[in-house]
Design a protein around this motif. Structure first.
Motif, PDB file in Angstrom:
ATOM      1  N   PHE A 191      -4.284   0.961  -0.902  1.00  0.00           N
ATOM      2  CA  PHE A 191      -3.836  -0.666  -1.556  1.00  0.00           C
ATOM      3  C   PHE A 191      -3.357  -0.773  -2.719  1.00  0.00           C
ATOM      4  O   PHE A 191      -3.957  -0.136  -3.937  1.00  0.00           O
ATOM      5  N   THR A 192      -1.998  -1.526  -3.000  1.00  0.00           N
ATOM      6  CA  THR A 192      -1.711  -0.812  -4.763  1.00  0.00           C
ATOM      7  C   THR A 192      -1.530  -2.211  -6.150  1.00  0.00           C
ATOM      8  O   THR A 192      -1.707  -2.751  -6.524  1.00  0.00           O
ATOM      9  N   LEU A 232       0.859  -1.276   0.270  1.00  0.00           N
ATOM     10  CA  LEU A 232      -0.325  -0.275  -0.200  1.00  0.00           C
ATOM     11  C   LEU A 232       0.935   1.046  -0.340  1.00  0.00           C
ATOM     12  O   LEU A 232       1.962   1.216   0.460  1.00  0.00           O
TER      13      LEU A 232
END
Length: 292
Positions: free
Chosen positions: A236-237, A222
């Motif tokens: 959140f990535t 994240l």
């Protein structure tokens, strides 16, 4: 009368026993035997003070040996069973991946040197495609201190490269063994530009036989803010889930097969979709796990 006394004797003893059993808070130490040479003008050797009742079970030898001798013995025991320096290198993943578009490679390794409390840790991981440039790589150099019997607090530096961009981060993390034997780790990263990111990961070894181990794993990343140079949006990535089945030819040498799924998530996925970048992949993997 003798018959009556014989009949009542057990009852008298039974009544006396609980009273004696309840008095367990005070003990008397038998006085040492008198020195047979005391009357001949010689001086008795000094006797160490008796250990307390609470210490007697663990340190009973203090009753019989000189305190200096016991101190040296304990120091030697500490050195041989907990105070010595150890080291380890664990190559957790060295693998190739296969999907419909390309063949990839990846690695994940870590190691340490030090004692039970203070250690120097290093960690490295990365991935790329055989017919393309390195996608991502990083190296962490960390000081680690045990804060509980199962967890270490870690801090240090990380040097990373991703899609041709390089940067340096400060690292603060926690790594250890959670209940039910889950290996877990969390870390926060602060770059020299002030960008804050974080990562959480967990894995579990499910032993099917003495040599066959199934290892599920998960990782989540994240970001605290948008990082346009890396196509990362706040929140959140990225997420990755994997399952690997390894066979331990020896404890130190274990080939494995598995499958992994990785994807950008949240607004980061939308951002990369808009730019035409790949946002999701599923791969079969073949690799090796070893340590020394």
């Amino acid at each position: 009368m003798r018959m009556i006394a014989a009949l009542f004797a057990p009852l008298v003893l039974a009544a006396a026993m609980p009273a004696a059993a309840q008095d367990h808070t005070h003990y008397e130490t038998e006085a040492p035997a008198p020195d047979p040479h005391a009357e001949h003008g010689t001086t008795a050797a000094p006797q160490p003070a008796p250990a307390s009742i609470g210490d007697t079970q663990a340190n009973a030898a203090d009753l019989y040996f000189d305190p200096e001798v016991m101190a040296r013995a304990r120091q030697q025991l500490l050195h041989e069973n907990g105070g010595m320096r150890t080291h380890a290198i664990l190559l957790e993943q060295l693998e190739v991946g296969f999907d419909d578009d390309e063949e990839t490679y990846a690695w994940h390794a870590q190691g340490w040197y030090g004692g039970d409390i203070h250690r120097f840790w290093w960690k490295t991981e990365g991935e790329g495609a055989f017919d393309d440039e390195l996608e991502h790589a990083e190296l962490q150099l960390l000081y680690s201190r045990a804060v509980t019997p199962y967890f270490d607090l870690q801090g240090g530096l990380r040097q990373s490269t991703r899609d041709g961009e390089e940067w340096t981060d400060l690292v603060l993390g926690l790594q250890g063994l959670a209940p039910y034997w889950f290996e877990v780790g969390v870390a926060a990263f602060i770059s020299t530009d002030g960008d804050v990111t974080a990562r959480a990961e967990a894995e579990y070894d499910l032993r099917l036989t003495q040599r066959l181990i199934l290892q599920p794993s998960a990782e989540l990343e994240l970001a605290a803010q948008d990082i346009p140079t890396l196509d990362i949006a706040a929140g959140f990535t990225e997420a990755e889930i994997g399952v690997r089945l390894r066979y331990e030819i020896t404890r130190r040498f274990a080939p494995y097969v598995g499958v992994t799924w990785a994807s950008a998530i949240g607004e980061t996925r939308d951002l990369r979709d808009a730019g035409g970048a790949e946002t999701e992949s599923t791969r079969a993997v073949l690799g090796l796990r070893t340590w020394f």
